[in-house]
Structure formats: C-alpha cells, structure tokens
Design an enzyme around this catalytic site. Structure first.
Site, PDB file in Angstrom:
ATOM      1  N   GLY A 290       0.817  -1.217   0.000  1.00  0.00           N
ATOM      2  CA  GLY A 290       0.000   0.000   0.000  1.00  0.00           C
ATOM      3  C   GLY A 290       0.845   1.259   0.000  1.00  0.00           C
ATOM      4  N   ILE A 404      -0.467   1.356  12.742  1.00  0.00           N
ATOM      5  CA  ILE A 404      -0.820   2.554  11.971  1.00  0.00           C
ATOM      6  C   ILE A 404      -2.333   2.718  12.040  1.00  0.00           C
ATOM      7  CG2 ILE A 404      -0.728   3.683   9.724  1.00  0.00           C
ATOM      8  CD1 ILE A 404       2.024   3.157  11.019  1.00  0.00           C
ATOM      9  N   LYS A 408     -10.102   8.524  11.299  1.00  0.00           N
ATOM     10  CA  LYS A 408     -11.467   7.999  11.183  1.00  0.00           C
ATOM     11  C   LYS A 408     -11.830   7.089  12.353  1.00  0.00           C
ATOM     12  CE  LYS A 408     -11.646   8.475   6.161  1.00  0.00           C
ATOM     13  NZ  LYS A 408     -10.431   9.297   6.119  1.00  0.00           N
ATOM     14  N   LEU A 447      -1.578  12.657   1.130  1.00  0.00           N
ATOM     15  CA  LEU A 447      -1.741  13.131  -0.247  1.00  0.00           C
ATOM     16  C   LEU A 447      -1.298  12.084  -1.250  1.00  0.00           C
ATOM     17  CD1 LEU A 447      -0.326  16.705   0.316  1.00  0.00           C
ATOM     18  CD2 LEU A 447      -2.674  16.181  -0.286  1.00  0.00           C
ATOM     19  N   VAL A 453      -8.476  11.060  -2.786  1.00  0.00           N
ATOM     20  CA  VAL A 453      -9.194  12.062  -3.578  1.00  0.00           C
ATOM     21  C   VAL A 453      -8.316  12.703  -4.664  1.00  0.00           C
ATOM     22  CG1 VAL A 453      -8.690  13.964  -1.987  1.00  0.00           C
ATOM     23  CG2 VAL A 453     -10.761  14.038  -3.367  1.00  0.00           C
ATOM     24  N   GLU A 541     -19.800   8.607   5.697  1.00  0.00           N
ATOM     25  CA  GLU A 541     -18.860   9.717   5.558  1.00  0.00           C
ATOM     26  C   GLU A 541     -19.265  10.877   6.450  1.00  0.00           C
ATOM     27  OE1 GLU A 541     -16.458  11.892   1.938  1.00  0.00           O
ATOM     28  OE2 GLU A 541     -18.536  11.344   1.603  1.00  0.00           O
TER      29      GLU A 541
END
Length: 606
Positions: A290, A404, A408, A447, A453, A541
């Site tokens: 990842g 980690i 959220k 980022l 996103v 969300e």
C-alpha cells in the site's frame, strides 16, 4: 576511459613535464648543469607518476568539462601540495636530494598549481567566450529562476553548463532586498517575486523555475499565483524531502503539484534515534504494497536493517515495491512474502522463521463506502488481522509493535472507522510491562495515496470533468506520505510502550478548494472549462474528521508535530467480548446486528 579523459591526462602529463623543466631553468638562471639535468631526467617518470596518482585519487579528472567551483580550486591546491610533499620526502629519504635542488620543487609547486588551474578553467572560458560563434545557432529557452539562494544557483550553474538543455537563465527574482540589483554567477537579480508578471513580459520569459525548497505553503501559493498572472509555463525543484533522496539537478525539475501548495515546513528529525531502533534489526512491515506501507519500507531500508520483511496479500503492488527496494539499495537484505495477516498458520510460521524485532502493522482496509458494503471483511482484516499480528508479536517477544491508525477511528460513524478504533482498543489491552512495547500512531489523510481524492481528481480532470465533490463544506486533514512516515518512524523511536501518538496534521483543507486549485494547476478554469459537481455525502462519511476523542486530550512531545493522547482506562473484558462476538457474527452479514455489537464500544456508530 573516454576520449575527453585521455586528452585531459595527456595535457596533465605535458604540463607536469613542462612545469618541472621551467622550474629548473628558473632555479639555474636558464643554464642547467648537465649532472643536474641528468638527475632530473632520471627521476622525471617518478615525479609525473606521483602527481598523476595523487590528482587521480582526489577525482581531479572526474567531470573535467563541467563547471569549475571553489571546491575544484581547493582540490588543485591540496593535490599539488600533497604530491610535492611525497616527491620531496621520497627524494630525501632515498637520494638525500643528490643533484636535486629543493628550491626548484618549491617553484614547481607554484608554477604547476597555476598551470593546472588554467587548464581546468580554459574549456569553460573558451565555451562561454567563443562557443556562441561556433556551430549551428539554436534558439534557447529563456528561463527566470525564482530564488537566488543555493538551490537557485545550482540550477543556474547547470543550465549555463549544459548546452543540450538549449536554455539560458535571463535572471533571478528574490525577495531579499540585499540581492536585488546585484549579480550572482554573472546573472542579474532583476527584482522581487511581486514583479514576476512584469519581468516575464519585459524579458520575454519562456519558463519560470521556482527554486525555493524551504518556501512555506503561503509563499508557494503566492508565487504560483504570480506565475499564473505571467501566463508562461512554470515548474518547481524538489522540496527538502525529495532532495534527500537524490542530487538536485535540472532533471529533477517538475511541474507544480497540489502537494506543493499544501506543503508544510520541513520536519526536524532525530535520525540517530530512529537508526538506533532500526539498524541491524529484523523489521516486518505488513501492508507493504500500500501507499503507507510501501513508503515505510522505503524509509526503513535507509537505516540498514538486518532484514527487511515486506508482507502483503496483493502481489502486483508488492512486486513493484520489491523492485524499487532492490534497485535502490543493493546491500539490502530483503524478504518478500505474499500472505494474509488473517492466516494464523502462515503468520506464525513467519514469526517463528524470521523472528522480527520490530513490527509495523500497516495492513488495513481503508475505503469507507466499500467497507459499509463489506463489513465482514473490515472486521476480519482490520480487527482480527491486527489481533493476529499483535498476539504473535507478544508471543515471540518483538521489541516494538507499531499500529498505523487513522483519524477515522475518532468518534467513528462508519464501519471502517469503528474497526480501526476497536483495533486501537485491542492494542491497549496489552500491559505496558511486557517485553514487547505496543505503540499506536494515528493520523489523517495522506496526499496521493492509492484511491484517495487527489488521484481521483487528476483522472477526472484528465478526462475533461466533471470533478465530483461530495459536499461543499467537507474538510479533511492532509499530510504528504513521506512526512507521515517520517513522523511514524520518529514516534516509534521515542515510544516506550502504551502510547497513542497523534501526528500534527496542520489545518484542515476544504475539499472544494482542493478541487478548484487542482483544476487551475492543470491550466483550466474551474466551473467554466472543468465543472465541479456535488454528489452528496457517501454512506458513513462525515463532513469533518477529528484526531482526538473529547475525553482524550493530548500532551506535547519534544517534537513539534508529534503529540501523545491522554487516554482513558479501558475495560479489557468488554473489548475482548466485543471482538469475539464480532468475529462470530461477521459471517452472518447482518449489518444491523454487527453494528449493535460495535456500539457496545463505539456509541457514535450510525
């Protein structure tokens, strides 16, 4: 050896012979006695060979045709003194300077140093003085460099030195008033960054290069806005984090990315502290395929672990990170394992065979809407997978286990956040007095991570739009992947066990503003050329994310961007009972029943 280097060596030998001969002529007033001359001829091969060997050792012939710096001049002086010293010591010890006047060697030292320096600078002087009159005339790109500091000067030197770039530096702009109207490297500092649009027009600039790696977010946004006003192309050199990975050069200049405009001040790390717990250790990174896990593997590899074990269930991304690590660090002892953290038998075999000292657990499902539709997989991977790796870390007495986590997990309203919070709570059930020190690091969005996103927006802009934003008021914390991992590793270094570290994410960013800025960076006008459409919040969300529970609070560490949450005591039995019930019921796929069980620990879950 290439032709240029052969020519350089031949010229060097010629100068060495010429210099010592002229030195003898000067010493004997142009009438060298025969016996002295014969002794000189006898020892001439030794003199020339010694000088050649010393200058070669100090890399004098490397980059022969490149620009000359102060370092080159000092290198010539150093090499001349050392070679002359060796020659005189040898002649004294072996021959007692018989028929070899010492004063001639002193003269030779001065004369040879001057001649070699002239030889070293002559190619550049010739090229700059007469090169433009030779060969085909090539139209050169006119470049304006923003920033007249060391980074800007390095770029300017390389552009001046490399004809293949077909570019010329017209000038610098800099906000240091002491530099304005001066010349640096013979290039004028024309004005300040406020004057970029005017300078670009008056001097017919083709491209602007932003060379201020230390610029703050606000400075970078202001400079980019001025470059847009100038209506010419603009690029940027890497920031400090990227420069550490490779030498700064023209080849590293790239387009301005959204990450540059969201940038933060460089992190001050205690590298020795990180190295102390990673060097010569067996380090296991789960989820290494990842975005976060891969960057953890990259950064850990720099600290010379005894063995770096990268584990992921996805073979393709693991293949790419394996290739990167092998190509970038030849001496790295790397073990690549395809496996599922939920597979107890295989994970036990891994721990038994490799006996990791450090475990960094990054394997997790992270996409909120997808986990709402697949709650069973979220529970098994994020909770049970964490439990398997943590239990084995305790059983095999690893030094440190680092989980980690995510913002959220704070007051979660969705399945993904709830599973990560329960994983945190499970790690808190381990006593602090164990050999294995359990540490949690919690941070927000990074980022450019896979499926985040920013790459989605880039793809939408590439396809002509529209760019989709869930809600005009939605905000998120952002941090670059390398910065997040640097802080994770630093937190691992200072962790004594039982801590929940929080990374300072800065100010939250409005996703709408992010979308608008990315459209502008792609040279489009938001709402006119590329539209923005609001799609509504997705299942689970939230409008905004938090890093702390209301009851937690935090205390500062010695590092500006790392905090420790003040945690409340937990009931271990309740945590374990909830986890057991979830694992038992998750296979039923009854979302309502699963959420009811989770609410025993997570009352905010909707």
């Amino acid at each position: 050896m290439n032709v240029k280097k052969v020519v350089a060596v031949v010229l060097f030998i010629s100068i060495a012979i010429f210099s010592i001969y002229v030195s003898y002529l000067l010493r004997f007033e142009f009438n060298i006695p025969d016996d002295f001359f014969n002794e000189l001829v006898k020892h001439l091969p030794l003199i020339v060979f010694t000088k050649l060997l010393v200058f070669w050792y100090f890399n004098f012939f490397r980059g022969w045709w490149r620009f000359v710096s102060i370092y080159d001049a000092l290198n010539i002086i150093r090499s001349s003194f050392i070679s002359t010293f060796f020659i005189m010591v040898y002649l004294y010890l072996i021959y007692g300077f018989y028929k070899m006047p010492r004063s001639a060697f002193i003269i030779d030292l001065l004369l040879f140093t001057i001649l070699i320096f002239i030889l070293r600078v002559s190619p550049r002087l010739f090229k700059e003085s007469y090169g433009k009159f030779l060969g085909e005339k090539v139209t050169k790109k006119r470049v304006l460099i923003v920033g007249a500091g060391s980074a800007g000067q390095m770029i300017a030197r390389e552009i001046k030195d490399n004809d293949k770039l077909h570019a010329e530096v017209v000038g610098f702009v800099d906000d240091d008033e002491r530099k304005i109207k001066t010349r640096i490297l013979g290039i004028p500092v024309i004005g300040s960054t406020k004057e970029i649009p005017i300078i670009a027009k008056d001097d017919e600039i083709d491209e602007i290069v932003i060379a201020i790696p230390s610029a703050s977010k606000e400075e970078m946004q202001r400079i980019v806005e001025k470059c847009r006003e100038a209506a010419v192309g603009y690029k940027i050199i890497p920031g400090f984090g990227e420069i550490l990975e490779g030498k700064l050069s023209v080849n590293r200049i790239r387009d301005v990315e959204i990450e540059d405009l969201l940038g933060r001040p460089p992190i001050k790390l205690k590298l020795a502290e990180i190295e102390q717990y990673l060097k010569d250790k067996v380090v296991l990174v789960t989820g290494a395929g990842g975005s976060i896990g891969g960057e953890i593997a990259r950064q850990v590899s720099r600290y010379s672990p005894k063995n770096l074990i990268i584990l992921d269930i996805a073979e393709t991304p693991l293949f790419f990170i394996e290739n990167y690590l092998k190509s970038s660090k030849n001496d790295l002892n790397l073990t690549t394992i395809i496996g599922d953290v939920k597979n107890i038998v295989k994970m036990e075999q891994l721990f038994k065979s490799y006996k990791p000292d450090i475990v960094i657990h990054a394997a997790a499902y992270k996409h909120v809407p997808m986990m709402e539709l697949n709650p069973d997989e979220a529970i098994w991977n994020n909770i049970f997978g964490t439990k398997v790796i943590a239990d084995l870390s305790c059983k095999y007495e690893v030094d440190k286990f680092i989980l980690i986590s995510t913002d959220k997990a704070v007051n979660p309203t969705n399945i993904m956040g709830a599973t990560k919070r329960i994983a945190e709570l499970y790690i808190k059930t381990f006593p602090d007095d164990l050999k294995t020190k359990f540490i949690i690091v919690r941070f927000g969005n990074v980022l450019g991570s896979n499926g985040s996103v920013i790459p989605i927006f880039k793809e939408q802009i590439k396809n002509g739009g529209p760019v989709t934003v869930t809600h005009p008021e939605v905000t998120r914390y952002f941090m670059t992947i390398p910065e997040a991992v640097q802080l994770v590793l630093q937190a691992g270094g200072i962790g004594k066990g039982g801590e929940l570290f929080l990374l300072d994410m800065g100010e939250p960013v409005k996703i709408l503003k992010l979308a608008e800025e990315m459209i502008r960076l792609s040279n489009f006008e938001p709402y006119k050329e590329i539209d923005i459409v609001f799609t509504g919040l997705r299942p689970g969300e939230k409008l905004y994310e938090e890093l702390l529970l209301d009851e937690e609070g935090s205390t500062k560490t010695e590092y500006d961007k790392i905090w420790i949450a003040k945690q409340q005591p937990i009931d271990k039995d309740i945590v374990l009972n909830v986890i057991n019930d979830l694992l038992e019921k998750s296979g039923s796929l009854n979302l309502s029943e699963i959420k009811d069980i989770m609410r025993r620990l997570i009352p905010t879950l909707k």
